[in-house]
Design an enzyme around this catalytic site. Structure first.
Site, mmCIF file in Angstrom:
data_model
loop_
_atom_site.group_PDB
_atom_site.id
_atom_site.type_symbol
_atom_site.label_atom_id
_atom_site.label_comp_id
_atom_site.label_asym_id
_atom_site.label_seq_id
_atom_site.Cartn_x
_atom_site.Cartn_y
_atom_site.Cartn_z
ATOM 1 N N ASP A 37 -13.277 -6.614 35.746
ATOM 2 C CA ASP A 37 -14.433 -6.600 34.849
ATOM 3 C C ASP A 37 -15.072 -5.227 34.955
ATOM 4 O O ASP A 37 -15.718 -4.898 35.954
ATOM 5 C CB ASP A 37 -15.417 -7.693 35.262
ATOM 6 N N THR A 63 -14.412 -4.347 20.949
ATOM 7 C CA THR A 63 -14.030 -3.714 19.695
ATOM 8 C C THR A 63 -14.357 -4.557 18.467
ATOM 9 O O THR A 63 -14.015 -4.155 17.353
ATOM 10 C CB THR A 63 -12.518 -3.412 19.694
ATOM 11 N N THR A 102 -12.417 5.882 19.145
ATOM 12 C CA THR A 102 -12.247 5.373 17.783
ATOM 13 C C THR A 102 -12.682 6.370 16.716
ATOM 14 O O THR A 102 -13.517 7.256 16.967
ATOM 15 C CB THR A 102 -13.089 4.085 17.623
ATOM 16 N N TYR A 126 -21.080 -0.348 17.165
ATOM 17 C CA TYR A 126 -19.799 -0.132 17.852
ATOM 18 C C TYR A 126 -19.493 1.360 17.964
ATOM 19 O O TYR A 126 -19.175 1.860 19.051
ATOM 20 C CB TYR A 126 -18.681 -0.846 17.100
ATOM 21 N N LYS A 130 -19.237 3.631 21.425
ATOM 22 C CA LYS A 130 -18.019 4.349 21.824
ATOM 23 C C LYS A 130 -18.298 5.846 21.982
ATOM 24 O O LYS A 130 -17.714 6.500 22.853
ATOM 25 C CB LYS A 130 -16.913 4.106 20.793
#
Length: 284
Positions: A37, A63, A102, A126, A130
């Protein structure tokens, strides 16, 4: 080489483990969330103590773009704090870190984007999480590669390709697909091959774009999927406004690489060729 892959049950991690596993000199550990984790520093320390990795491929992330939009705290916990824990462990143990990011770190207003384009103006939770994860990695772990990917699909899914194939098999008379978002569909098989080479090149550092060549829309991507898979499926184009989602998507998040060729890596295959390779394997 001892290699630790975080998020080991995920689609990208599975392809990486399969490709790197072809080299008998590699010892690969790819634990899932129940074993590692990344949001728990003790869990991270335990995994590093057990594996003693020389290279870490950091795939673990949250994601699900629309779910991130509704829970920014969780997105930050996984994509930022989790990446910080991995980066710190790599620095403390002198492990090389290859982390995946990404196309959504860009706002999509001026695509396509090279590795030298200014990122950080993401338009959804998101993408922002990232980007913050990237910044943490750059600060905390100098021996790193950040590999940005986009519109991923691969064996086992889940992915857009798998969703389209499922809908076609259900006998939908027509499928509506967004036609005003552009990107670079990318196979995990192609990414894994480049990473297998990159693992052997410790001198490589910094940001690389690992996307298949060419660009398309989700609508044209769907049409290509059905054509190559042999489905006579009707596809109807629609706009993002006609198909609203909790999180906004960038209009043009296409990525190009200006660093792969000078580094003696790649080129990545064209997205149409990569799709054909994947479907031949997936539908065999």
């Amino acid at each position: 080489m001892r290699i630790l892959i975080t998020g080991g049950r995920g689609m990208l991690a599975r392809s990486l483990a399969a490709e790197l596993g072809k080299n008998p000199e590699h010892q690969i550990a790819a634990p899932g969330h129940d074993e590692l984790d990344i949001t728990n520093p003790l869990s991270v320390s335990k995994a590093f103590d057990e594996v003693r990795p020389e290279v870490v491929l950091h795939c673990a992330a949250w994601t699900k773009v629309d779910l991130c939009e509704g829970d920014p705290v969780r997105a930050h916990e996984v994509n930022v704090q989790g990446s910080a824990h991995i980066a710190l462990a790599c620095r403390q143990t002198s492990a090389r870190l290859i982390a995946f990011s990404t196309d959504y770190v860009f706002d999509g207003e001026n695509g396509p984007y090279s590795e030298f384009a200014r990122a950080g103006a993401a338009i959804n939770v998101y993408g922002r999480s990232k980007w913050e994860g990237e910044r943490i990695i750059r600060l905390d772990c100098p021996n790193h590669v950040i590999a940005r990917v986009s519109w991923l699909y691969g064996p086992g899914g889940p992915s857009f390709v798998h969703t389209m194939l499922r809908l076609a098999k259900e006998g939908r008379p027509a499928i509506r697909v967004v036609n005003d978002q552009r990107g670079c569909p990318t196979s995990t098989l192609a990414v894994a091959r480049v990473i297998a080479d990159m693992v052997q090149r410790p001198e490589l550092v910094g940001t690389f774009h690992l996307c298949c060549e060419g660009e398309t829309t989700w609508y044209d991507f769907a049409k290509a999927i059905f054509a190559q898979a042999g489905f006579a499926q009707e596809v109807e184009p629609c706009t993002s406004a006609e198909y609203p989602t909790p999180a906004k998507r960038p209009a043009n998040s296409c990525l190009v690489s200006h660093r792969l060729a000078p580094a003696g890596l790649g080129p990545m295959p064209h997205w149409q060729d990569a799709l054909a390779e994947f479907l031949a394997q997936e539908l065999a």
